[in-house]
Design an enzyme around this catalytic site. Structure first.
Site, mmCIF file in Angstrom:
data_model
loop_
_atom_site.group_PDB
_atom_site.id
_atom_site.type_symbol
_atom_site.label_atom_id
_atom_site.label_comp_id
_atom_site.label_asym_id
_atom_site.label_seq_id
_atom_site.Cartn_x
_atom_site.Cartn_y
_atom_site.Cartn_z
ATOM 1 N N SER A 149 79.422 21.967 49.456
ATOM 2 C CA SER A 149 78.349 22.899 49.103
ATOM 3 C C SER A 149 77.976 22.810 47.622
ATOM 4 C CB SER A 149 78.747 24.337 49.463
ATOM 5 O OG SER A 149 79.824 24.753 48.657
ATOM 6 N N HIS A 150 78.789 22.132 46.817
ATOM 7 C CA HIS A 150 78.445 21.933 45.405
ATOM 8 C C HIS A 150 78.386 20.458 45.031
ATOM 9 C CE1 HIS A 150 79.262 26.229 45.179
ATOM 10 N NE2 HIS A 150 78.492 26.216 44.128
ATOM 11 N N LYS B 273 85.222 47.571 45.751
ATOM 12 C CA LYS B 273 85.884 46.904 44.624
ATOM 13 C C LYS B 273 85.131 45.629 44.226
ATOM 14 C CE LYS B 273 90.388 48.918 45.679
ATOM 15 N NZ LYS B 273 91.840 48.740 45.907
ATOM 16 N N GLU C 146 77.077 28.646 51.648
ATOM 17 C CA GLU C 146 77.739 28.588 52.954
ATOM 18 C C GLU C 146 76.811 29.070 54.070
ATOM 19 O OE1 GLU C 146 82.127 29.827 53.005
ATOM 20 O OE2 GLU C 146 81.421 30.656 51.110
ATOM 21 N N ARG D 235 99.360 30.073 49.519
ATOM 22 C CA ARG D 235 98.783 28.921 48.835
ATOM 23 C C ARG D 235 98.273 29.312 47.457
ATOM 24 N NH1 ARG D 235 96.755 24.933 52.503
ATOM 25 N NH2 ARG D 235 94.962 24.579 51.170
ATOM 26 N N LEU D 236 98.139 28.325 46.601
ATOM 27 C CA LEU D 236 97.421 28.550 45.350
ATOM 28 C C LEU D 236 95.959 28.200 45.596
ATOM 29 C CD1 LEU D 236 99.886 26.992 42.741
ATOM 30 C CD2 LEU D 236 99.651 29.393 43.424
ATOM 31 N N SER E 187 92.404 26.441 45.231
ATOM 32 C CA SER E 187 92.001 25.072 44.868
ATOM 33 C C SER E 187 92.972 23.991 45.327
ATOM 34 C CB SER E 187 91.780 24.919 43.342
ATOM 35 O OG SER E 187 90.859 25.881 42.878
ATOM 36 N N HIS F 114 70.695 27.382 36.225
ATOM 37 C CA HIS F 114 72.066 27.289 36.730
ATOM 38 C C HIS F 114 72.077 26.815 38.169
ATOM 39 C CE1 HIS F 114 76.313 28.208 36.619
ATOM 40 N NE2 HIS F 114 76.155 28.406 35.334
ATOM 41 N N PHE F 115 72.922 25.868 38.487
ATOM 42 C CA PHE F 115 72.977 25.414 39.876
ATOM 43 C C PHE F 115 74.396 25.092 40.285
ATOM 44 C CE2 PHE F 115 74.295 21.062 39.585
ATOM 45 C CZ PHE F 115 74.200 20.861 38.231
ATOM 46 N N THR G 19 75.198 36.577 43.973
ATOM 47 C CA THR G 19 76.490 36.194 44.553
ATOM 48 C C THR G 19 77.519 36.061 43.430
ATOM 49 O OG1 THR G 19 75.744 33.901 44.442
ATOM 50 C CG2 THR G 19 75.547 35.012 46.548
ATOM 51 N N ASP H 2 87.655 30.064 41.845
ATOM 52 C CA ASP H 2 86.215 30.145 41.593
ATOM 53 C C ASP H 2 85.601 30.626 42.892
ATOM 54 O OD1 ASP H 2 83.503 29.797 41.225
ATOM 55 O OD2 ASP H 2 83.625 27.686 40.664
#
Lengths: 338, 338
Positions: A48-49, A231, A189, A305-306, A308, A121-122, A161, A179
């Site tokens: 997606s990026h 939140k 998405e 998981r961490l 990334s 920005h993209f 977003t 991120d």
């Protein structure tokens, strides 16, 4: 039947994307910095990026809504605010100019900030975060986007977003990096679902009447929902305030009003804050980098998981084996060159 | 049958709480700063951070796990890091000492940070945030707590409920302020359910076997869940890194190991970051305080709320009419004095 794929090395893909942007009119500085981010997305398996974003960039260039050859300008008054005026160009070249100055100031003062003003920005924020973790700094980056998310309890698009990204350096390892969009899902998405003709989960968005919807078309026409209810909504509002209002750049509703629709890359600013763990920890017991590893081990040790991890695994693979693109993707890239 | 209530003015309640803490051995400086936070909680109708917290403070004092008379010490190397060593005392006096220096440095440099080291923490963060918004600054505050939240995808307590609070000043209005735990619920809320004998929602926590539970006892023995799934979990991890590891103070698992249980106030540090909107916005179009109001109006205009609205409404009421306490609460306060 599986589609045929082509394998490109990172540098082959990079050359191709730079050429696409130069053909479209970007200066060498702009083309190279912008291509870096797109290639990083593809390299890390963030479809997606990745090259998916090129079309939108080209549309934005063709519409005259980005300055193709502007030279970003850094101003430094000696304070903890470094400022880069992107002069209407894409953000990556502005970040690239400001990052070394930010790092130096953060090492000197402990914490410093980089304001990017007037950029288009993209991109994802994690490539910027990783530039700073590579320099041994912890960093936080935020920016508005387009009004597309309703505040919690509301029903109309107002917030963007609004991504938030953070990184912590891990000597001789991939950094700790997250991120994410402060909407439940990223707009990209939902776009991918629309293109694929698939439904979205029902808590992602409401339609124009404020009713939950699983139809990506209706979701894009309506409003997305923030993550984490009130939140996430509060955090997203904070992002509008700090990286829109405070830095004197457009908020998400202003960015939408400015261009009138969301098909082009938005014009706004960005705020990056860098921290020197060495300076913050000075004089206190323990090495912060060693102590952080204890925390990461405890997270992994219980089966969590961490962030990334998947991205870094893909990076290790594509750095070795190259990037695989489908024949459709290759055709797109070729058509962008035509 | 409704319980009988007593009405105390803010200053009457304040005198009473100060006296309780002085009787328990706190110095005047410590008693007054600590009481301020508890009275602010009660004044704003935040029962979970009001006089309910006194018992835990007294237990912590009685156990010798807080320095009752320590004088916090500010060090300033001229950088963007102001540091207050709380010397094992409760955090509010340390914050009170550091706040004016933080504000001055933020005005000078644009952004500055206050590190509180070696404090015993029991309070909400919003009173600190409001101290800074009252000075015209935007501010962010974070701190670890006790390991009680499993990272997303895990099952064992590791992260704290790790609050994050943010504020933006609104001239002649209550500020924009949020302050929430990065667990789905605050530990204090589960405690209140336990005391009331009521069940908790099923997504709040898992039991010791990692299974979702609605029993507050089992939840407190097991692990709470972060808000917003992997996103909240990532933010909570960032809080451990920045306001534990980076500042050279205890993380939530270390704070738990240090005291062995969660019945006493935890010993750790805190990180506060202050921003000068005036300095960030300088030279850019628009007044940031005016522009922020446009955003707030748009949130309210579609029927959504601003965080802390209920709290400010209660404050306006109690400042006028005084604080109402039940006879049980009054009895508690009297017993603390005995």
């Amino acid at each position: 039947m599986a589609q045929e794929t082509s394998t490109l090395s990172i540098s082959e893909l990079s050359d191709l994307v730079v050429k696409i942007f130069e053909n479209a009119g970007l200066s060498g500085q702009q083309a190279s910095a912008t291509a870096d981010v797109i290639v990083a997305g593809e390299r890390d398996g963030c479809k997606s990026h990745g090259i998916y974003r090129i079309e939108g960039c080209l549309r934005t260039i063709a519409a005259g809504k980005v300055e193709p050859k502007a030279k970003p300008e850094l101003t430094d008054d000696g304070s903890a605010i470094l400022r880069v005026d992107a002069k209407g160009a894409f953000s990556p070249a502005a970040f690239k100019l400001g990052a070394p100055a930010l790092a130096e100031r953060a090492r000197q003062l402990g914490v410093a900030s980089l304001v990017i003003n007037s950029c288009t920005h993209f991109s994802a924020l994690w490539p910027e975060i990783e530039t700073l973790t590579d320099m041994g700094l912890a960093a936080l980056a935020i920016c508005p986007s387009y009004a597309s998310v309703a505040p919690y309890g509301g029903k109309e698009p107002l917030l963007g977003t609004n991504p938030i990204a953070f990184g912590w350096p891990r000597p001789s390892k991939h950094p700790y990096v997250f991120d994410f969009a402060t909407s439940i899902a990223a707009r990209g998405e939902i776009e991918l679902h629309r293109r694929a003709g698939t439904q979205i989960p029902e808590d992602w968005a409401v339609d124009v009447d404020g009713e939950p919807t699983t139809d990506p078309e209706k979701a894009l026409a309506g409003a997305m929902m923030p993550f984490g209810a009130h939140k996430g909504s509060a955090i997203s509002t904070m992002i509008e305030l700090l990286s829109g209002v405070m830095i004197g750049d457009m908020t998400s509703p202003e960015a939408l009003e400015n261009l009138g629709n969301t098909t082009l890359s938005p014009h706004h600013g960005e705020l990056i804050i860098a921290f020197s763990p060495e300076k913050f920890a000075a004089g206190r017991p323990g090495n912060p980098f060693v102590r952080a590893e204890v925390l990461f081990d405890a997270i992994l040790g219980q089966g969590a998981r961490l962030p990334s991890q998947r991205r870094f695994a893909m990076r290790d693979q594509t750095m070795r084996d190259g990037v695989q693109l489908t024949s459709d993707e290759m055709q797109s890239l070729q058509s962008f060159l035509a």
